[in-house]
Design an enzyme around this catalytic site. Structure first.
Site, PDB file in Angstrom:
ATOM      1  N   ASP A   1      27.251   4.458 -49.770  1.00 27.27           N
ATOM      2  CA  ASP A   1      27.960   3.196 -49.955  1.00 27.27           C
ATOM      3  C   ASP A   1      27.144   2.262 -50.841  1.00 27.27           C
ATOM      4  O   ASP A   1      26.013   2.587 -51.222  1.00 27.27           O
ATOM      5  CB  ASP A   1      28.277   2.539 -48.595  1.00 27.27           C
ATOM      6  CG  ASP A   1      27.124   2.625 -47.608  1.00 27.27           C
ATOM      7  OD1 ASP A   1      25.980   2.841 -48.049  1.00 27.27           O
ATOM      8  OD2 ASP A   1      27.362   2.464 -46.402  1.00 27.27           O
TER       9      ASP A   1
ATOM     10  N   ASN B   1      28.423  -1.360 -34.267  1.00 25.94           N
ATOM     11  CA  ASN B   1      29.871  -1.429 -34.004  1.00 25.94           C
ATOM     12  C   ASN B   1      30.557  -0.065 -34.184  1.00 25.94           C
ATOM     13  O   ASN B   1      31.770   0.020 -34.167  1.00 25.94           O
ATOM     14  CB  ASN B   1      30.528  -2.473 -34.923  1.00 25.94           C
ATOM     15  CG  ASN B   1      30.420  -2.111 -36.402  1.00 25.94           C
ATOM     16  OD1 ASN B   1      29.871  -1.070 -36.757  1.00 25.94           O
ATOM     17  ND2 ASN B   1      30.954  -2.962 -37.262  1.00 25.94           N
TER      18      ASN B   1
ATOM     19  N   HIS C   1      30.334   1.925 -36.865  1.00 28.95           N
ATOM     20  CA  HIS C   1      30.680   2.336 -38.239  1.00 28.95           C
ATOM     21  C   HIS C   1      29.787   3.489 -38.715  1.00 28.95           C
ATOM     22  O   HIS C   1      28.677   3.678 -38.234  1.00 28.95           O
ATOM     23  CB  HIS C   1      30.664   1.153 -39.218  1.00 28.95           C
ATOM     24  CG  HIS C   1      29.319   0.616 -39.592  1.00 28.95           C
ATOM     25  ND1 HIS C   1      29.147  -0.646 -40.121  1.00 28.95           N
ATOM     26  CD2 HIS C   1      28.068   1.153 -39.535  1.00 28.95           C
ATOM     27  CE1 HIS C   1      27.863  -0.838 -40.375  1.00 28.95           C
ATOM     28  NE2 HIS C   1      27.198   0.231 -40.025  1.00 28.95           N
TER      29      HIS C   1
ATOM     30  N   GLU D   1      34.278   0.571 -41.255  1.00 27.59           N
ATOM     31  CA  GLU D   1      34.216  -0.360 -40.137  1.00 27.59           C
ATOM     32  C   GLU D   1      35.287  -0.004 -39.101  1.00 27.59           C
ATOM     33  O   GLU D   1      36.212   0.767 -39.402  1.00 27.59           O
ATOM     34  CB  GLU D   1      34.425  -1.788 -40.670  1.00 27.59           C
ATOM     35  CG  GLU D   1      33.354  -2.252 -41.666  1.00 27.59           C
ATOM     36  CD  GLU D   1      32.028  -2.645 -41.005  1.00 27.59           C
ATOM     37  OE1 GLU D   1      31.639  -2.022 -40.000  1.00 27.59           O
ATOM     38  OE2 GLU D   1      31.381  -3.582 -41.517  1.00 27.59           O
TER      39      GLU D   1
HETATM   40  P1  PGA Z   1      20.442   0.782 -39.505  1.00 24.45           P
HETATM   41  O1  PGA Z   1      21.924   0.787 -40.009  1.00 24.45           O
HETATM   42  O2  PGA Z   1      19.878   2.123 -39.843  1.00 24.45           O
HETATM   43  O3  PGA Z   1      19.777  -0.315 -40.288  1.00 24.45           O
HETATM   44  O4  PGA Z   1      20.472   0.525 -38.026  1.00 24.45           O
HETATM   45  C1  PGA Z   1      22.733   1.827 -39.607  1.00 24.45           C
HETATM   46  C2  PGA Z   1      24.134   1.572 -40.085  1.00 24.45           C
HETATM   47  O5  PGA Z   1      24.575   0.409 -40.070  1.00 24.45           O
HETATM   48  O6  PGA Z   1      24.817   2.528 -40.471  1.00 24.45           O
END
Ligand code: PGA
Length: 221
Positions: free
Chosen positions: A56, A115, A117, A122
C-alpha cells in the site's frame, strides 16, 4: 518471530530466486527486515531476480513519510534488488496486471491492524476488492499518529492492494507483534469470516502461515 519470518522469506528467495514478494510497512516487520538486510549485506541472500510489490501507499504524503521511502531505507538499500523491480501501487494504473505479468505473488507478508485491517483494507472492505483507493479510518490514523507527530498530520487516504489481491498470493505470512494484537488476531482467525475484520478473509487461504511473538492458539479462547 522476526528471525522465523526472515527465514521464511529467505527460504522463498533461495527456492525460487525470481520470486515475486508483497511487502508491508509498519512496526511489525522491522525486525524481519533487519535480519534480511544483514543477510543481504553479508551476501547470503540474492535479490537480483526478485520483484517486490509494496502492499500500500499513502496519498498526499511527504516523501520521507511514504511507504516507498520506508521500504527503501529499511530493506531495499541493503539488497541487490534492481530498482526497476520495486513497485508501489501509487503511480500505477493497473497494479493487478503488473503483478500478474510478473508471474503473480509467490509470497506476501501482511501485518494486522488493531481494527483488523490487512494492508489498508479497512473494516467493511469486501472480499472481492482489488487494488483501490480508500479513506483511512480514525483508528488507523490514531495508530499512526505518533509517527507523524499528531493524528491530524496522518494522511486521510491511501491506495492499497485489495483483499482479493492478497488472497491470490501463493503463500500468505501473517505477522502480529505485541500482546495487544492478541484479541484482534483471535477475532480474525477463530471467529467466522466477516468483512468487519478483513483479516478474517485470510482463513480462506490454503497456505496461511501465522507468526506471533506471543502465545497464540487459534483454537483456544
Ligand atoms: P504495525 O501496523 O505493524 O505498525 O502494528 C500493522 C498494520 O496496521 O497493518
Amino acid at each position: 518471530m522476526s528471525l522465523r519470518v526472515a527465514e521464511a522469506v529467505a527460504g522463498q528467495l533461495r527456492a525460487k530466486p525470481d520470486s515475486c514478494l508483497g511487502l508491508p510497512t509498519g512496526r511489525t516487520p522491522l525486525g524481519c527486515y533487519q535480519v534480511l538486510a544483514q543477510w543481504s549485506r553479508l551476501g547470503s541472500l540474492d535479490w537480483r531476480s526478485a520483484t517486490c510489490f509494496a502492499l500500500d501507499e499513502y496519498i498526499n504524503v511527504a516523501d520521507e513519510m511514504s511507504f516507498a521511502h520506508y521500504l527503501e531505507t529499511n530493506i531495499f538499500r541493503y539488497t541487490n534488488l534492481p530498482a526497476d523491480r520495486q513497485f508501489t501501487p501509487l503511480a500505477v494504473d493497473d497494479y493487478e496486471s503488473l503483478i500478474r505479468r510478473a508471474g503473480g505473488l509467490d509470497l506476501i507478508l501482511v501485518g494486522i491492524g488493531h481494527n483488523g485491517h490487512i494492508a489498508f483494507n479497512e473494516p467493511g472492505t469486501p472480499k472481492l476488492s482489488w487494488t483501490h483507493c480508500t479513506w483511512l479510518t480514525e483508528s488507523t490514523r490514531q495508530a499512526n499518529a505518533a509517527l507523524f507527530g499528531s493524528e491530524d498530520r496522518v494522511p486521510t487516504m491511501a491506495v492499497t492492494m485489495g483483499v482479493q489481491t492478497i488472497l491470490t498470493a501463493r503463500r500468505v505470512l501473517l505477522i502480529a507483534s505485541g500482546q495487544q494484537k492478541h484479541g484482534i488476531l483471535q477475532r480474525a482467525l477463530a471467529d467466522g469470516v466477516n468483512s468487519d475484520v478483513p483479516a478474517s478473509f485470510l482463513q480462506e487461504h490454503p497456505h496461511l502461515e501465522v507468526f506471533t511473538d506471543f502465545d497464540f492458539d487459534r483454537n483456544s479462547r
